[in-house]
Motif scaffolding. Structure first.
Motif, mmCIF file in Angstrom:
data_model
loop_
_atom_site.group_PDB
_atom_site.id
_atom_site.type_symbol
_atom_site.label_atom_id
_atom_site.label_comp_id
_atom_site.label_asym_id
_atom_site.label_seq_id
_atom_site.Cartn_x
_atom_site.Cartn_y
_atom_site.Cartn_z
ATOM 1 N N GLN A 1 -6.171 -14.315 -12.137
ATOM 2 C CA GLN A 1 -6.543 -14.183 -13.547
ATOM 3 C C GLN A 1 -5.394 -13.567 -14.356
ATOM 4 O OE1 GLN A 1 -9.950 -11.680 -13.385
ATOM 5 N NE2 GLN A 1 -8.863 -9.906 -12.569
ATOM 6 N N ASN A 2 -5.417 -13.882 -15.682
ATOM 7 C CA ASN A 2 -4.456 -13.303 -16.630
ATOM 8 C C ASN A 2 -2.999 -13.556 -16.224
ATOM 9 O OD1 ASN A 2 -6.614 -12.261 -18.114
ATOM 10 N ND2 ASN A 2 -6.620 -10.369 -16.932
ATOM 11 N N ASP A 3 -2.706 -14.795 -15.864
ATOM 12 C CA ASP A 3 -1.320 -15.190 -15.530
ATOM 13 C C ASP A 3 -0.738 -14.336 -14.421
ATOM 14 O OD1 ASP A 3 -1.293 -17.226 -17.417
ATOM 15 O OD2 ASP A 3 -0.655 -15.867 -19.015
ATOM 16 N N GLN A 4 -1.520 -14.135 -13.379
ATOM 17 C CA GLN A 4 -1.048 -13.370 -12.238
ATOM 18 C C GLN A 4 -1.165 -14.221 -10.976
ATOM 19 O OE1 GLN A 4 -3.476 -9.799 -12.335
ATOM 20 N NE2 GLN A 4 -1.819 -8.645 -13.294
ATOM 21 N N VAL A 5 -0.488 -13.738 -9.927
ATOM 22 C CA VAL A 5 -0.562 -14.371 -8.609
ATOM 23 C C VAL A 5 -1.022 -13.294 -7.632
ATOM 24 C CG1 VAL A 5 0.727 -15.465 -6.746
ATOM 25 C CG2 VAL A 5 1.235 -16.039 -9.142
ATOM 26 N N ILE A 6 -2.000 -13.622 -6.814
ATOM 27 C CA ILE A 6 -2.518 -12.653 -5.852
ATOM 28 C C ILE A 6 -2.066 -13.030 -4.445
ATOM 29 C CG2 ILE A 6 -4.734 -13.884 -5.612
ATOM 30 C CD1 ILE A 6 -6.017 -11.098 -5.216
ATOM 31 N N PHE A 7 -1.546 -12.054 -3.714
ATOM 32 C CA PHE A 7 -1.106 -12.208 -2.327
ATOM 33 C C PHE A 7 -2.134 -11.509 -1.435
ATOM 34 C CE2 PHE A 7 2.570 -12.664 -4.898
ATOM 35 C CZ PHE A 7 3.503 -13.420 -4.220
ATOM 36 N N GLU A 8 -2.513 -12.171 -0.360
ATOM 37 C CA GLU A 8 -3.457 -11.577 0.588
ATOM 38 C C GLU A 8 -2.914 -11.745 2.006
ATOM 39 O OE1 GLU A 8 -7.989 -12.118 2.391
ATOM 40 O OE2 GLU A 8 -7.275 -13.419 0.762
ATOM 41 N N VAL A 9 -2.848 -10.636 2.767
ATOM 42 C CA VAL A 9 -2.473 -10.676 4.183
ATOM 43 C C VAL A 9 -3.667 -10.129 4.954
ATOM 44 C CG1 VAL A 9 -0.889 -9.884 5.948
ATOM 45 C CG2 VAL A 9 -0.036 -10.353 3.635
ATOM 46 N N ARG A 10 -4.341 -11.015 5.675
ATOM 47 C CA ARG A 10 -5.569 -10.648 6.385
ATOM 48 C C ARG A 10 -5.336 -10.740 7.884
ATOM 49 N NH1 ARG A 10 -8.590 -14.330 4.466
ATOM 50 N NH2 ARG A 10 -8.731 -15.749 6.248
ATOM 51 N N ASP A 11 -5.709 -9.678 8.619
ATOM 52 C CA ASP A 11 -5.530 -9.693 10.068
ATOM 53 C C ASP A 11 -6.866 -9.446 10.757
ATOM 54 O OD1 ASP A 11 -5.988 -6.777 10.668
ATOM 55 O OD2 ASP A 11 -4.216 -6.546 9.392
ATOM 56 N N SER A 12 -6.902 -9.703 12.045
ATOM 57 C CA SER A 12 -8.105 -9.459 12.860
ATOM 58 C C SER A 12 -7.883 -8.252 13.758
ATOM 59 C CB SER A 12 -8.434 -10.695 13.699
ATOM 60 O OG SER A 12 -7.335 -10.996 14.559
ATOM 61 N N GLY A 13 -7.232 -7.227 13.192
ATOM 62 C CA GLY A 13 -6.837 -6.071 13.981
ATOM 63 C C GLY A 13 -7.921 -5.020 14.102
ATOM 64 N N ILE A 14 -7.436 -3.798 14.350
ATOM 65 C CA ILE A 14 -8.367 -2.711 14.680
ATOM 66 C C ILE A 14 -8.988 -2.083 13.445
ATOM 67 C CG2 ILE A 14 -7.174 -2.179 16.824
ATOM 68 C CD1 ILE A 14 -5.734 0.067 15.390
ATOM 69 N N GLY A 15 -8.470 -2.360 12.258
ATOM 70 C CA GLY A 15 -9.020 -1.800 11.033
ATOM 71 C C GLY A 15 -8.513 -0.389 10.755
ATOM 72 N N ILE A 16 -8.869 0.105 9.570
ATOM 73 C CA ILE A 16 -8.425 1.436 9.110
ATOM 74 C C ILE A 16 -9.654 2.293 8.854
ATOM 75 C CG2 ILE A 16 -7.084 2.688 7.363
ATOM 76 C CD1 ILE A 16 -5.664 0.012 6.780
ATOM 77 N N GLU A 17 -9.590 3.528 9.288
ATOM 78 C CA GLU A 17 -10.716 4.437 9.071
ATOM 79 C C GLU A 17 -10.931 4.666 7.572
ATOM 80 O OE1 GLU A 17 -9.841 7.988 11.126
ATOM 81 O OE2 GLU A 17 -9.936 7.091 13.138
ATOM 82 N N PRO A 18 -12.188 4.737 7.132
ATOM 83 C CA PRO A 18 -12.464 4.936 5.688
ATOM 84 C C PRO A 18 -11.812 6.198 5.133
ATOM 85 C CG PRO A 18 -14.468 4.294 6.851
ATOM 86 C CD PRO A 18 -13.430 4.529 7.899
ATOM 87 N N SER A 19 -11.693 7.253 5.944
ATOM 88 C CA SER A 19 -11.118 8.507 5.455
ATOM 89 C C SER A 19 -9.635 8.364 5.124
ATOM 90 C CB SER A 19 -11.314 9.616 6.498
ATOM 91 O OG SER A 19 -10.683 9.257 7.720
ATOM 92 N N ARG A 20 -8.955 7.332 5.687
ATOM 93 C CA ARG A 20 -7.518 7.149 5.449
ATOM 94 C C ARG A 20 -7.219 6.172 4.331
ATOM 95 N NH1 ARG A 20 -4.839 4.706 9.650
ATOM 96 N NH2 ARG A 20 -2.889 5.439 8.713
ATOM 97 N N LEU A 21 -8.229 5.447 3.852
ATOM 98 C CA LEU A 21 -7.976 4.396 2.866
ATOM 99 C C LEU A 21 -7.467 4.958 1.541
ATOM 100 C CD1 LEU A 21 -11.005 2.001 3.459
ATOM 101 C CD2 LEU A 21 -8.603 1.611 4.040
ATOM 102 N N GLU A 22 -7.989 6.138 1.120
ATOM 103 C CA GLU A 22 -7.606 6.677 -0.179
ATOM 104 C C GLU A 22 -6.156 7.157 -0.193
ATOM 105 O OE1 GLU A 22 -10.315 9.678 -1.355
ATOM 106 O OE2 GLU A 22 -12.067 8.344 -1.483
ATOM 107 N N SER A 23 -5.641 7.607 0.952
ATOM 108 C CA SER A 23 -4.287 8.178 0.985
ATOM 109 C C SER A 23 -3.273 7.265 1.667
ATOM 110 C CB SER A 23 -4.315 9.529 1.710
ATOM 111 O OG SER A 23 -4.745 9.359 3.062
ATOM 112 N N ILE A 24 -3.622 6.013 1.896
ATOM 113 C CA ILE A 24 -2.754 5.153 2.705
ATOM 114 C C ILE A 24 -1.455 4.794 1.992
ATOM 115 C CG2 ILE A 24 -3.688 2.922 1.955
ATOM 116 C CD1 ILE A 24 -3.607 2.167 4.994
ATOM 117 N N PHE A 25 -1.449 4.855 0.648
ATOM 118 C CA PHE A 25 -0.243 4.532 -0.115
ATOM 119 C C PHE A 25 0.469 5.796 -0.600
ATOM 120 C CE2 PHE A 25 -2.980 0.786 -0.785
ATOM 121 C CZ PHE A 25 -2.150 -0.188 -0.240
ATOM 122 N N SER A 26 0.150 6.965 -0.032
ATOM 123 C CA SER A 26 0.760 8.220 -0.475
ATOM 124 C C SER A 26 1.490 8.871 0.692
ATOM 125 C CB SER A 26 -0.305 9.173 -1.019
ATOM 126 O OG SER A 26 -1.141 9.617 0.032
#
Length: 681
Positions: free
Chosen positions: A599-624
């Motif tokens: 949407q809005n003249d953008q391009v979305i990239f998605e990388v999806r894996d069938s791995g072990i996943g990430i714990e919910p407690s780490r999702l908020e700080s994963i980019f910090s």
């Protein structure tokens, strides 16, 4: 009288005139005689005014007797006479009369179950008696207040009132007050089921009563003794006191207590198993209560009969309960109505008629709720009225103060305002200066904290992620130098050493990228870039890494898409996210790369894996920087800096990045970039 004299004079004159041959004179003479008789009758009877009998005037004592007479069977009439007595006492400024009427009104409210209103009236009467130093009145109101609290179940609040009544009675050597205080104290402990303590108080009351003339207090003592002994199982003593009280109360003035004693005796017989005898006594009590029109005792008798018939003849018991309910409704006694409905519902439940039991319970709760909310509304109204009165009084006082101080305020107001303005200006200047200094200090502190975090992160990476590979390399070189390894072992170790060197190089590249951004900011050179080419290059680059874990990489790229971004940034983004997907995907897994218009003249990239996943407690700080690195499915190591750099590259290119993950199912990394070139400042 003057009319009569004039008429007699004229009549005498006419009578002396000869009337022979003159019939007109005869007629006139007869008319005058009749007129004279009518006037005499009018004089004697017509002008007399009828004398009105002088109405009898009721005093406070008479009104009190009327209230006592109607209090149980006709509470509305009792309240009417109590109001008349109150008006009379206020007109004649008879404070004691006001207190006596308040006491009677409190008992009327108490009988109808309105405990709060009753308590307020008793408190008002108590204050009046205190002003008058009337100790008998003080004792009486303390006892009434204690009774109200005890009936509410608040025995802890009732005891101080009874003890105060006892103390005042002992100080004034009032044996009657002492006796009544002991009786009420015993009733409190009986209410608590402490019957032995209650009996000890009744015995003290009984010993004092032996020195006093006969009164209702002695009958109350018999009633309380019988009730206590009945509850403790001493039935012979209970029968003795009930029969003693019945024999002493069998006359009209004490018939109410006689009925209560009879019902108490019946309960003793019922407890001993003599149900027929109990019913006979209860029916006699019911007849007596109806004969004297005592609705309270009638209700008690009906409830007692219902209890006696409840087990053997539930239909008869229900009939008596319905009669008791009717009595309560007739007298508008909410307390009695609720008690009757409660027993009716219980009887229906016992007989299995749950629908009727539900209706009775619903009716009971509705009445209880309405009664409770009525009481609450009265309290709120009283509080509101008190508040308005206090508010009005405060306003009057305020106006008086303003009027008396107005001249002085006018003289000093100018100086106060001037000084206040000057002070506010000074304080305002200091406030803004201090706020600016605080802002600068907070900014400096924030920068120092961030710098400290950067330093800690850098040292952590240097000390852990670079030290270990270098240590491994030195160990390998030492083994080779000493000739302790065979050719086959050298080949295997060289392969592992190559992998470690590659990982260490990637780590150094990440540290360089990140260090440059921290020192110089993100360097950006945007252009139109083909995502497909960059993705294909990185897939080819990481193919060997994926092949070692038998991971297949699928692509779904919309053709002819162009994004406006820094090509090196996009290359880093794809390589880092794809290598993370391979790292945390188990052997035989699948990685799916998708690039689509958004949407809005953008391009979305998605990388999806069938791995072990990430714990919910780490999702908020994963980019910090707070993110903690974890090992991959084959114990691959990382620095946790890659996603931090990705986040900064995405922000520099006006995009967005986020992640969705489920433990055990895999992760989805998304990021968006501009599809067409935008105007740059």
């Amino acid at each position: 009288v003057s009319y009569a004299i004039s008429f007699l004079t004229a009549n005498y004159y006419l009578w002396r005139q000869p009337c022979s041959g003159n019939p007109a004179m005869s007629i006139l003479r007869a008319f005058l005689i009749c007129f004279f008789l009518v006037c005499c009758f009018q004089i004697l009877y017509g002008f007399q005014k009828p004398v009105k009998p002088k109405p009898s005037v009721l005093d406070i004592n008479a009104y009190e007797k009327l209230v006592v007479h109607y209090r149980y069977n006709k509470p509305d009439s009792a309240l009417f006479f109590a109001n008349l007595g109150m008006d009379l006492a206020k007109r004649t400024k008879d404070e004691e009369g006001v207190a006596r009427m308040l006491n009677q009104m409190g008992m009327i409210d108490d009988n109808s179950g309105n405990a709060e209103s009753s308590r307020q009236r008793y408190l008002e009467a108590l204050e009046i008696y205190k002003r008058l130093h009337n100790y008998k009145g003080i004792v009486k109101e303390n006892i009434r207040l204690g009774v109200v609290e005890n009936r509410k179940g608040n025995s802890a609040a009732a005891i101080p009132y009874f003890l105060q009544a006892l103390k005042i009675s002992e100080q004034n050597k009032d044996k009657s007050g002492i006796m009544e205080s002991y009786i009420t104290l015993g009733e409190v402990y009986a209410f608590r089921h402490n019957y032995q303590r209650a009996i000890s108080y009744y015995k003290q009351a009984e010993s004092i009563g032996a020195t006093l003339p006969f009164s209702s207090l002695k009958l109350n003592t018999c009633l309380n003794f019988g009730t206590a002994y009945r509850e403790t199982g001493e039935l012979s003593k209970a029968i003795y006191y009930f029969e003693k009280g019945i024999s002493q109360s069998d006359y009209p003035e004490m018939m109410g207590l006689n009925i209560s004693l009879t019902n108490g005796l019946a309960q003793v017989y019922a407890k001993s198993g003599a149900i027929a005898k109990a019913i006979e006594l209860q029916k006699g009590a019911l007849l007596k209560s109806r004969k004297i029109s005592n609705s309270l005792r009638e209700f008690q008798s009906l409830m007692a009969l219902a209890e006696s018939y409840g087990t053997s003849h539930p239909a008869i018991a229900l009939n008596y309960l319905q009669q008791a309910l009717t009595v309560g409704q007739t007298k508008k006694a909410n307390k009695q109505i609720l008690e009757a409905l409660s027993h009716i519902a219980a009887l229906y439940e016992k007989s299995g008629d749950y629908n009727a039991a539900y209706l009775a319970r619903t009716r009971q709760y509705n009445i209880a709720d309405s009664f409770y909310f009525k009481d609450i509304s009265i309290k709120i109204s009283n509080l509101q009225a008190q508040y308005e009165l206090t508010k009005s009084q405060a306003k009057v006082e305020q106006l008086k103060f303003v009027n008396s101080k107005q001249l002085l305020e006018q003289k000093i107001m100018f100086w106060i305002i001037s000084g206040s303005i000057a002070l506010l200006l000074i304080l305002g200047a200091y406030y803004f200066k201090i706020r600016n200094l605080n802002r600068l200090m907070n900014k400096a502190n924030t920068d120092l904290i961030q710098s400290n975090n950067v330093k800690d992160k850098l040292f952590s990476i240097l000390g852990h992620d670079l030290k270990s590979p270098l240590g491994s390399i030195l160990s390998f070189l030492e083994l080779v130098n000493r000739g302790w390894l065979s050719e086959e072992e050298k080949t295997l170790m060289l392969s592992k050493l190559e992998s470690q060197c590659s990982t260490t190089l990637d780590t150094l590249n990440l540290i360089l990228h990140w260090g440059q951004m921290q020192l110089k900011g993100v360097m950006i050179q945007q252009s139109n870039v083909s995502p497909e080419k960059i993705i294909n290059r990185n897939v080819l680059l990481l193919k060997e890494m994926a092949t070692q874990k038998s991971i297949s990489i699928e692509q779904d790229i919309e053709p002819d898409l162009q994004v406006f971004c820094d090509a090196d940034h996009l290359d880093f983004l794809v390589r880092n996210i794809l290598s993370n997907a391979i790292k945390f995907t188990p052997i035989g897994g699948i990685i799916h790369i998708s690039v689509q218009a958004y949407q809005n003249d953008q391009v979305i990239f998605e990388v999806r894996d069938s791995g072990i996943g990430i714990e919910p407690s780490r999702l908020e700080s994963i980019f910090s920087l707070n993110n903690v690195s974890t090992v991959g499915t084959n114990n691959e190591k990382g620095t946790s800096l890659g996603l931090v750099v990705c986040k900064e590259f995405i922000n520099a290119n006006a995009g967005n990045i986020w992640v969705e993950s489920t433990i055990g199912e895999g992760s989805k990394f998304f990021f968006t970039l501009q599809r067409t070139q935008i105007k740059q400042q």
